[in-house]
Design a protein around this motif. Structure first.
Motif, PDB file in Angstrom:
ATOM      1  N   ALA A  12       0.805  -1.208   0.000  1.00 51.45           N
ATOM      2  CA  ALA A  12       0.000   0.000   0.000  1.00 51.45           C
ATOM      3  C   ALA A  12       0.842   1.265   0.000  1.00 51.45           C
ATOM      4  O   ALA A  12       0.306   2.348   0.093  1.00 51.45           O
ATOM      5  CB  ALA A  12      -0.930  -0.011   1.211  1.00 51.45           C
ATOM      6  N   ALA A  13       2.162   1.152  -0.078  1.00 47.44           N
ATOM      7  CA  ALA A  13       3.023   2.322   0.041  1.00 47.44           C
ATOM      8  C   ALA A  13       2.882   3.255  -1.159  1.00 47.44           C
ATOM      9  O   ALA A  13       3.116   2.878  -2.297  1.00 47.44           O
ATOM     10  CB  ALA A  13       4.473   1.908   0.216  1.00 47.44           C
ATOM     11  N   THR A  14       2.460   4.470  -0.887  1.00 51.60           N
ATOM     12  CA  THR A  14       2.371   5.549  -1.856  1.00 51.60           C
ATOM     13  C   THR A  14       2.845   6.798  -1.129  1.00 51.60           C
ATOM     14  O   THR A  14       2.982   6.777   0.104  1.00 51.60           O
ATOM     15  CB  THR A  14       0.919   5.771  -2.343  1.00 51.60           C
ATOM     16  N   PRO A  15       3.080   7.883  -1.836  1.00 52.34           N
ATOM     17  CA  PRO A  15       3.432   9.111  -1.120  1.00 52.34           C
ATOM     18  C   PRO A  15       2.390   9.478  -0.053  1.00 52.34           C
ATOM     19  O   PRO A  15       2.740   9.998   1.003  1.00 52.34           O
ATOM     20  CB  PRO A  15       3.511  10.162  -2.231  1.00 52.34           C
ATOM     21  N   ALA A  16       1.121   9.179  -0.314  1.00 51.56           N
ATOM     22  CA  ALA A  16       0.055   9.496   0.653  1.00 51.56           C
ATOM     23  C   ALA A  16       0.185   8.664   1.924  1.00 51.56           C
ATOM     24  O   ALA A  16       0.131   9.197   3.036  1.00 51.56           O
ATOM     25  CB  ALA A  16      -1.314   9.275   0.015  1.00 51.56           C
ATOM     26  N   THR A  17       0.362   7.357   1.781  1.00 56.24           N
ATOM     27  CA  THR A  17       0.460   6.507   2.970  1.00 56.24           C
ATOM     28  C   THR A  17       1.732   6.803   3.748  1.00 56.24           C
ATOM     29  O   THR A  17       1.722   6.807   4.982  1.00 56.24           O
ATOM     30  CB  THR A  17       0.400   5.011   2.612  1.00 56.24           C
ATOM     31  N   LEU A  18       2.795   7.084   3.042  1.00 55.05           N
ATOM     32  CA  LEU A  18       4.049   7.406   3.717  1.00 55.05           C
ATOM     33  C   LEU A  18       3.940   8.733   4.471  1.00 55.05           C
ATOM     34  O   LEU A  18       4.432   8.863   5.596  1.00 55.05           O
ATOM     35  CB  LEU A  18       5.202   7.439   2.713  1.00 55.05           C
ATOM     36  N   ALA A  19       3.274   9.726   3.871  1.00 59.21           N
ATOM     37  CA  ALA A  19       3.091  11.019   4.533  1.00 59.21           C
ATOM     38  C   ALA A  19       2.252  10.866   5.792  1.00 59.21           C
ATOM     39  O   ALA A  19       2.560  11.465   6.833  1.00 59.21           O
ATOM     40  CB  ALA A  19       2.437  12.020   3.579  1.00 59.21           C
ATOM     41  N   LEU A  20       1.197  10.056   5.734  1.00 60.85           N
ATOM     42  CA  LEU A  20       0.355   9.845   6.918  1.00 60.85           C
ATOM     43  C   LEU A  20       1.127   9.125   8.013  1.00 60.85           C
ATOM     44  O   LEU A  20       1.024   9.475   9.190  1.00 60.85           O
ATOM     45  CB  LEU A  20      -0.907   9.063   6.551  1.00 60.85           C
ATOM     46  N   ALA A  21       1.899   8.126   7.628  1.00 59.61           N
ATOM     47  CA  ALA A  21       2.687   7.383   8.613  1.00 59.61           C
ATOM     48  C   ALA A  21       3.712   8.300   9.283  1.00 59.61           C
ATOM     49  O   ALA A  21       3.863   8.280  10.510  1.00 59.61           O
ATOM     50  CB  ALA A  21       3.370   6.190   7.955  1.00 59.61           C
ATOM     51  N   ARG A  22       4.379   9.126   8.479  1.00 57.30           N
ATOM     52  CA  ARG A  22       5.368  10.077   9.034  1.00 57.30           C
ATOM     53  C   ARG A  22       4.704  11.056   9.998  1.00 57.30           C
ATOM     54  O   ARG A  22       5.294  11.439  10.998  1.00 57.30           O
ATOM     55  CB  ARG A  22       6.046  10.867   7.920  1.00 57.30           C
ATOM     56  N   ALA A  23       3.484  11.486   9.682  1.00 54.67           N
ATOM     57  CA  ALA A  23       2.771  12.459  10.509  1.00 54.67           C
ATOM     58  C   ALA A  23       2.108  11.816  11.727  1.00 54.67           C
ATOM     59  O   ALA A  23       1.564  12.516  12.569  1.00 54.67           O
ATOM     60  CB  ALA A  23       1.716  13.182   9.665  1.00 54.67           C
ATOM     61  N   GLY A  24       2.128  10.487  11.794  1.00 58.32           N
ATOM     62  CA  GLY A  24       1.503   9.794  12.917  1.00 58.32           C
ATOM     63  C   GLY A  24      -0.013   9.803  12.863  1.00 58.32           C
ATOM     64  O   GLY A  24      -0.686   9.685  13.890  1.00 58.32           O
ATOM     65  N   VAL A  25      -0.568   9.937  11.664  1.00 60.01           N
ATOM     66  CA  VAL A  25      -2.018   9.969  11.487  1.00 60.01           C
ATOM     67  C   VAL A  25      -2.547   8.552  11.293  1.00 60.01           C
ATOM     68  O   VAL A  25      -2.041   7.805  10.451  1.00 60.01           O
ATOM     69  CB  VAL A  25      -2.402  10.854  10.273  1.00 60.01           C
ATOM     70  N   ALA A  26      -3.564   8.200  12.063  1.00 59.24           N
ATOM     71  CA  ALA A  26      -4.174   6.878  11.958  1.00 59.24           C
ATOM     72  C   ALA A  26      -5.006   6.782  10.681  1.00 59.24           C
ATOM     73  O   ALA A  26      -5.785   7.687  10.375  1.00 59.24           O
ATOM     74  CB  ALA A  26      -5.048   6.601  13.169  1.00 59.24           C
ATOM     75  N   PHE A  27      -4.812   5.697   9.947  1.00 58.52           N
ATOM     76  CA  PHE A  27      -5.580   5.466   8.731  1.00 58.52           C
ATOM     77  C   PHE A  27      -5.624   3.972   8.447  1.00 58.52           C
ATOM     78  O   PHE A  27      -4.837   3.200   8.998  1.00 58.52           O
ATOM     79  CB  PHE A  27      -4.962   6.205   7.530  1.00 58.52           C
ATOM     80  N   THR A  28      -6.540   3.598   7.583  1.00 61.16           N
ATOM     81  CA  THR A  28      -6.611   2.220   7.106  1.00 61.16           C
ATOM     82  C   THR A  28      -6.559   2.240   5.591  1.00 61.16           C
ATOM     83  O   THR A  28      -7.343   2.947   4.948  1.00 61.16           O
ATOM     84  CB  THR A  28      -7.916   1.536   7.567  1.00 61.16           C
ATOM     85  N   ALA A  29      -5.621   1.501   5.021  1.00 70.19           N
ATOM     86  CA  ALA A  29      -5.526   1.360   3.565  1.00 70.19           C
ATOM     87  C   ALA A  29      -6.567   0.339   3.133  1.00 70.19           C
ATOM     88  O   ALA A  29      -6.628  -0.761   3.681  1.00 70.19           O
ATOM     89  CB  ALA A  29      -4.127   0.910   3.168  1.00 70.19           C
ATOM     90  N   ARG A  30      -7.415   0.708   2.164  1.00 68.31           N
ATOM     91  CA  ARG A  30      -8.480  -0.162   1.683  1.00 68.31           C
ATOM     92  C   ARG A  30      -8.300  -0.355   0.180  1.00 68.31           C
ATOM     93  O   ARG A  30      -8.610   0.528  -0.610  1.00 68.31           O
ATOM     94  CB  ARG A  30      -9.853   0.461   1.976  1.00 68.31           C
ATOM     95  N   ALA A  31      -7.768  -1.516  -0.190  1.00 67.22           N
ATOM     96  CA  ALA A  31      -7.518  -1.820  -1.600  1.00 67.22           C
ATOM     97  C   ALA A  31      -8.710  -2.564  -2.200  1.00 67.22           C
ATOM     98  O   ALA A  31      -9.444  -3.266  -1.505  1.00 67.22           O
ATOM     99  CB  ALA A  31      -6.259  -2.663  -1.734  1.00 67.22           C
ATOM    100  N   TYR A  32      -8.898  -2.389  -3.501  1.00 74.41           N
ATOM    101  CA  TYR A  32      -9.928  -3.102  -4.249  1.00 74.41           C
ATOM    102  C   TYR A  32      -9.423  -3.306  -5.668  1.00 74.41           C
ATOM    103  O   TYR A  32      -8.478  -2.645  -6.098  1.00 74.41           O
ATOM    104  CB  TYR A  32     -11.266  -2.342  -4.228  1.00 74.41           C
TER     105      TYR A  32
END
Length: 165
Positions: free
Chosen positions: A9-29
């Motif tokens: 699921a690594a994209t610039p978006a997921t990496l930015a959220l992880a760096r910022a400590g923001v909780a999220f769930t990646a939902r692939a389809y």
């Protein structure tokens, strides 16, 4: 919700959220390349109400780009977006410009982790949701997170920028 930025699921978006400590769930389809409406496809395939799935749109407001994030079943009100960012006139941005400025492809433009930081406005209807889904940075990947966390990650703000089709 968990923080996930694994290899699948690594994209610039997921990496930015992880760096910022923001909780999220990646939902692939499984994205269907024939799908006409990417956001509605995501809502259907993920089994989520369309009111909770938001699309990321770029507009040219008085010669400067701005990001509008609205529910997939609604349209971006260009006049309202212009007013929300202190402008007078807005039109949809050229897709090639949008791709170049964000680093993402159309249909997978995430409001998070864009190459160029742009003024960002989230439709105020998101306030009614505990979590919303936005593009994760590629077709077939959405990120579920709290609307307030999305604004923290993008430096954005709420405003009434959506209208019925």
């Amino acid at each position: 919700m968990t923080k996930r930025a694994d290899a699948s699921a690594a994209t610039p978006a997921t990496l930015a959220l992880a760096r910022a400590g923001v909780a999220f769930t990646a939902r692939a389809y499984e994205h269907d390349p024939r799908a006409a409406a990417y956001g509605l496809e995501a809502a259907e395939k993920l089994g989520v109400e369309p009111e909770r799935v938001f699309k990321t749109l770029l507009a040219d407001v008085d010669g400067e780009l701005a990001v509008g994030i609205v529910p997939v079943a609604l349209q971006l009100d260009l006049k309202a977006l212009a007013a929300a960012v202190g402008g007078k006139r807005a039109e949809m941005a050229d897709p090639r410009v949008a791709e170049r400025k964000t680093g993402y492809v159309v249909g997978g433009i995430s409001p998070i982790g864009q190459k160029t930081a742009l003024p960002t406005v989230l439709d105020e209807s998101a306030i009614l949701c505990e979590t919303i889904l936005v593009s994760g940075g590629r077709r077939g990947l959405d990120l579920e997170l709290a609307p307030d966390d999305l604004l923290v990650a993008t430096g954005g703000r709420y405003a009434p920028i959506a209208r019925a089709r």
